[in-house]
Write an enzyme that holds these catalytic residues in place. Sequence first.
Site, PDB file in Angstrom:
ATOM      1  N   LYS A 166      27.328  -7.431  16.030  1.00 59.34           N
ATOM      2  CA  LYS A 166      27.665  -8.837  16.292  1.00 59.34           C
ATOM      3  C   LYS A 166      28.313  -9.472  15.065  1.00 59.34           C
ATOM      4  CE  LYS A 166      24.346 -11.935  15.683  1.00 59.34           C
ATOM      5  NZ  LYS A 166      24.587 -12.985  14.690  1.00 59.34           N
ATOM      6  N   ASN A 167      27.742  -9.210  13.871  1.00 57.99           N
ATOM      7  CA  ASN A 167      28.211  -9.884  12.656  1.00 57.99           C
ATOM      8  C   ASN A 167      29.503  -9.304  12.088  1.00 57.99           C
ATOM      9  OD1 ASN A 167      26.146 -11.628  12.953  1.00 57.99           O
ATOM     10  ND2 ASN A 167      24.853 -10.747  11.358  1.00 57.99           N
TER      11      ASN A 167
ATOM     12  N   CYS B 247      19.607 -25.554  10.875  1.00 59.48           N
ATOM     13  CA  CYS B 247      19.325 -24.252  11.485  1.00 59.48           C
ATOM     14  C   CYS B 247      17.858 -23.928  11.248  1.00 59.48           C
ATOM     15  CB  CYS B 247      20.216 -23.194  10.836  1.00 59.48           C
ATOM     16  SG  CYS B 247      19.754 -21.514  11.257  1.00 59.48           S
TER      17      CYS B 247
ATOM     18  N   ASP C  67      17.849  -9.994   7.494  1.00 59.27           N
ATOM     19  CA  ASP C  67      17.813  -9.914   8.960  1.00 59.27           C
ATOM     20  C   ASP C  67      16.841  -8.853   9.460  1.00 59.27           C
ATOM     21  OD1 ASP C  67      21.377 -10.630   9.452  1.00 59.27           O
ATOM     22  OD2 ASP C  67      19.675 -11.901   8.930  1.00 59.27           O
TER      23      ASP C  67
ATOM     24  N   ARG D 188      21.251 -13.603  22.014  1.00 59.28           N
ATOM     25  CA  ARG D 188      22.390 -13.946  21.157  1.00 59.28           C
ATOM     26  C   ARG D 188      22.898 -12.744  20.392  1.00 59.28           C
ATOM     27  NH1 ARG D 188      21.922 -18.987  17.389  1.00 59.28           N
ATOM     28  NH2 ARG D 188      23.976 -18.099  16.961  1.00 59.28           N
TER      29      ARG D 188
ATOM     30  N   ARG E 238      21.528 -24.020   5.223  1.00 53.00           N
ATOM     31  CA  ARG E 238      22.770 -23.248   5.446  1.00 53.00           C
ATOM     32  C   ARG E 238      24.037 -24.107   5.354  1.00 53.00           C
ATOM     33  NH1 ARG E 238      22.016 -19.052  10.278  1.00 53.00           N
ATOM     34  NH2 ARG E 238      23.636 -17.950   9.109  1.00 53.00           N
ATOM     35  N   PRO E 239      24.288 -24.745   4.232  1.00 57.96           N
ATOM     36  CA  PRO E 239      25.524 -25.527   4.084  1.00 57.96           C
ATOM     37  C   PRO E 239      26.742 -24.596   4.069  1.00 57.96           C
ATOM     38  CG  PRO E 239      24.439 -25.236   1.953  1.00 57.96           C
ATOM     39  CD  PRO E 239      23.521 -24.637   2.987  1.00 57.96           C
ATOM     40  N   ILE E 240      27.955 -25.134   4.199  1.00 61.27           N
ATOM     41  CA  ILE E 240      29.166 -24.309   4.075  1.00 61.27           C
ATOM     42  C   ILE E 240      30.035 -24.825   2.919  1.00 61.27           C
ATOM     43  CG2 ILE E 240      29.188 -23.465   6.458  1.00 61.27           C
ATOM     44  CD1 ILE E 240      31.374 -25.541   7.049  1.00 61.27           C
TER      45      ILE E 240
ATOM     46  N   ARG F 182      26.598 -21.032  14.327  1.00 63.86           N
ATOM     47  CA  ARG F 182      27.164 -21.408  13.024  1.00 63.86           C
ATOM     48  C   ARG F 182      28.393 -20.598  12.682  1.00 63.86           C
ATOM     49  NH1 ARG F 182      23.805 -23.983  10.424  1.00 63.86           N
ATOM     50  NH2 ARG F 182      24.944 -23.757   8.528  1.00 63.86           N
TER      51      ARG F 182
ATOM     52  N   ILE G 260      16.761 -15.103   0.491  1.00 63.64           N
ATOM     53  CA  ILE G 260      18.060 -15.577   0.978  1.00 63.64           C
ATOM     54  C   ILE G 260      17.942 -16.934   1.674  1.00 63.64           C
ATOM     55  CG2 ILE G 260      20.078 -15.002   2.398  1.00 63.64           C
ATOM     56  CD1 ILE G 260      19.683 -13.074   0.068  1.00 63.64           C
TER      57      ILE G 260
ATOM     58  N   LEU H 248      30.479 -23.628   0.029  1.00 61.16           N
ATOM     59  CA  LEU H 248      31.228 -22.585  -0.670  1.00 61.16           C
ATOM     60  C   LEU H 248      32.502 -22.195   0.084  1.00 61.16           C
ATOM     61  CD1 LEU H 248      28.200 -20.395  -1.813  1.00 61.16           C
ATOM     62  CD2 LEU H 248      29.403 -22.173  -3.106  1.00 61.16           C
TER      63      LEU H 248
HETATM   64  C1  EPZ Z   1      25.385 -14.114   7.523  1.00 54.77           C
HETATM   65  O1  EPZ Z   1      25.150 -15.519   7.592  1.00 54.77           O
HETATM   66  C2  EPZ Z   1      24.843 -13.526   8.819  1.00 54.77           C
HETATM   67  N1  EPZ Z   1      25.540 -14.122   9.941  1.00 54.77           N
HETATM   68  C3  EPZ Z   1      23.342 -13.814   8.914  1.00 54.77           C
HETATM   69  O2  EPZ Z   1      22.834 -13.148  10.075  1.00 54.77           O
HETATM   70  C4  EPZ Z   1      22.642 -13.215   7.709  1.00 54.77           C
HETATM   71  O3  EPZ Z   1      21.289 -13.572   7.733  1.00 54.77           O
HETATM   72  C5  EPZ Z   1      23.275 -13.759   6.417  1.00 54.77           C
HETATM   73  O4  EPZ Z   1      24.692 -13.526   6.406  1.00 54.77           O
HETATM   74  C6  EPZ Z   1      22.699 -13.105   5.175  1.00 54.77           C
HETATM   75  O5  EPZ Z   1      22.828 -11.742   5.223  1.00 54.77           O
HETATM   76  C7  EPZ Z   1      26.776 -13.655  10.273  1.00 54.77           C
HETATM   77  O6  EPZ Z   1      27.339 -12.772   9.660  1.00 54.77           O
HETATM   78  C8  EPZ Z   1      27.438 -14.289  11.454  1.00 54.77           C
HETATM   79  P1  EPZ Z   1      25.295 -16.550   3.781  1.00 54.77           P
HETATM   80  P2  EPZ Z   1      25.847 -16.521   6.553  1.00 54.77           P
HETATM   81  O7  EPZ Z   1      26.460 -17.477   3.714  1.00 54.77           O
HETATM   82  O8  EPZ Z   1      27.158 -15.994   6.150  1.00 54.77           O
HETATM   83  C9  EPZ Z   1      23.684 -20.168   1.134  1.00 54.77           C
HETATM   84  C10 EPZ Z   1      21.682 -12.922  12.126  1.00 54.77           C
HETATM   85  O9  EPZ Z   1      20.455 -12.886  12.310  1.00 54.77           O
HETATM   86  N2  EPZ Z   1      25.039 -20.737   1.278  1.00 54.77           N
HETATM   87  O10 EPZ Z   1      25.472 -15.206   3.193  1.00 54.77           O
HETATM   88  O11 EPZ Z   1      25.769 -17.869   7.132  1.00 54.77           O
HETATM   89  C11 EPZ Z   1      22.942 -20.089   2.469  1.00 54.77           C
HETATM   90  O12 EPZ Z   1      22.318 -21.300   2.780  1.00 54.77           O
HETATM   91  C12 EPZ Z   1      22.262 -13.952  11.123  1.00 54.77           C
HETATM   92  O13 EPZ Z   1      22.484 -12.177  12.672  1.00 54.77           O
HETATM   93  C13 EPZ Z   1      25.350 -21.914   0.614  1.00 54.77           C
HETATM   94  O14 EPZ Z   1      24.518 -22.491  -0.092  1.00 54.77           O
HETATM   95  O15 EPZ Z   1      24.849 -16.419   5.310  1.00 54.77           O
HETATM   96  C14 EPZ Z   1      21.961 -18.953   2.241  1.00 54.77           C
HETATM   97  O16 EPZ Z   1      20.826 -19.423   1.602  1.00 54.77           O
HETATM   98  C15 EPZ Z   1      21.254 -14.951  10.682  1.00 54.77           C
HETATM   99  N3  EPZ Z   1      26.604 -22.433   0.774  1.00 54.77           N
HETATM  100  C16 EPZ Z   1      22.759 -18.017   1.339  1.00 54.77           C
HETATM  101  O17 EPZ Z   1      23.794 -18.802   0.737  1.00 54.77           O
HETATM  102  C17 EPZ Z   1      27.557 -21.820   1.553  1.00 54.77           C
HETATM  103  O18 EPZ Z   1      28.684 -22.325   1.662  1.00 54.77           O
HETATM  104  C18 EPZ Z   1      23.381 -16.818   2.023  1.00 54.77           C
HETATM  105  O19 EPZ Z   1      24.030 -17.275   3.167  1.00 54.77           O
HETATM  106  C19 EPZ Z   1      27.220 -20.636   2.201  1.00 54.77           C
HETATM  107  C20 EPZ Z   1      25.954 -20.101   2.048  1.00 54.77           C
END
Ligand code: EPZ
Length: 434
Positions: free
Chosen positions: A22-23, A120, A308, A400, A125-127, A96, A330, A129
């Site tokens: 999926k990811n 969430c 995960d 999902r 989970r802000p964006i 998201r 994480i 970055l």
């Molecule tokens: C991806 O989410 C996966 N989703 C998640 O899988 C997975 O848990 C996660 O990576 C970590 O491995 C998809 O690929 C669609 P991150 P993502 O950005 O990209 C912080 C599942 O169960 N952060 O690597 O959203 C964030 O809050 C899902 O399939 C910021 O602060 O995760 C977190 O604490 C759940 N600012 C950390 O970084 C940002 O702009 C890592 O998040 C982005 C992230």
Amino acid sequence: MDKFVVRGGNPLLGTIRVSGAKNAALPCMAASLLTTAPVVLENIPQVRDIETERRLLASMGAEVELGYGRAQHRTTLCCARLESPEAPYDLVKTMRASTLVLGPLVARCGVARVSLPGGCAIGARPIDLHIKGLERLGATITQEHGYIEARAQRLRGAHVVFDRITVTGTEDLLMAATLAEGETLMENCACEPEVADLATLLNKMGARIEGAGTPTIRVHGVTSLSGTRHRIIPDRIEAGTFVVAAALTGGDLIVSGCDPHHLTALLDKLRECGVEIRPNGDSVRVIGNGPLQPADVNTEEYPGFPTDMQAQYMTLATQAEGSSVITENIFENRFMHALEMVRMGANIKIEGRRAIVRGKTPLSGAAVLASDLRASASLVLAALVADGETIIDRVYHIDRGYERIEEKLRSVGAEIKRIGEMFPKRITVPAGRG
Ligand code: EPZ
């Protein structure tokens, strides 16, 4: 609201096949926005998030054709005509990963309007970055009424260092940089196999990317990208879930159609717990014989122990002979499943980002509630070893990201059934009408 009814006690025996990731599928589908030519993706899992992505792209004017019958895991995407480069709140709030269209849209159309995802279950989970990275590439970003608007005549290559490792942040910027003017150097990138799979697709489309799958990625921008055909990698988290299920139930299971290399951290941990693991080509044989030993886990970015798999590992730790400490590094709120397991008789103490799991505790069937995708998987695993019947509510979470999990588990001996109607057995979308 679908529920699962599970009767525990059966060891899992036989062979279970893993679906596509999926990811990896989600960013690869978003990448089709970067070209006017058709992109054909194979090994696409039939899960709810893929349906959401299809609706998101179709809402912009893309043609998304989901395969039938033997081709049911194939998707053809054509973004020749994009009417509105916008990701609406009603779709983004359900998934998201919808924000992954931000980079490709601003790179292709010069403008993108994407709803902020909101809260969430597992963390803030802000964006930020993603936004910071796009600003480095020269985009002007404004935020209004819960929407981000990004504008750029043409993005420009730049040196980007992520403040912290982000999977979709790396993917979003990678896609944007492919059509930027000049070279982009990205550092402190996520190394997840899904990032590398996206880069493989993009390079097939004519992008010039080096170093994906490592912390440093270099992208030489090009003026346009073409269509291609690409097979999505297997889902390592689905594979890991089945591996843990076999160990937990004292089974003898072959998990096939996976890439054991992507599971190294998990398999090493299970060996520490005394589980017999035999990788072989694209499959792993798991023999759960004898008592499980406790072992501590720290979740980390790839290639570390995946967050995960944390919930599923917690279920296993409840059946280990002793205490295991699980530290979630994480996400700040990813222990919702623990309280539901305690309802089944587990002994788990939460201290901030640490969970102390004392085993071995017999679990008994109960009514429990799924809160997110991986939490619901961990409750299914708990129910497989619980005494009596467990009823798991809100399994839409599991749909999902797991394709027909109850059918797959039943095929290797689990006693599990679904009450209620899963999303339509066949998504009846006439060929070519996205
Ligand atoms: C991806 O989410 C996966 N989703 C998640 O899988 C997975 O848990 C996660 O990576 C970590 O491995 C998809 O690929 C669609 P991150 P993502 O950005 O990209 C912080 C599942 O169960 N952060 O690597 O959203 C964030 O809050 C899902 O399939 C910021 O602060 O995760 C977190 O604490 C759940 N600012 C950390 O970084 C940002 O702009 C890592 O998040 C982005 C992230």
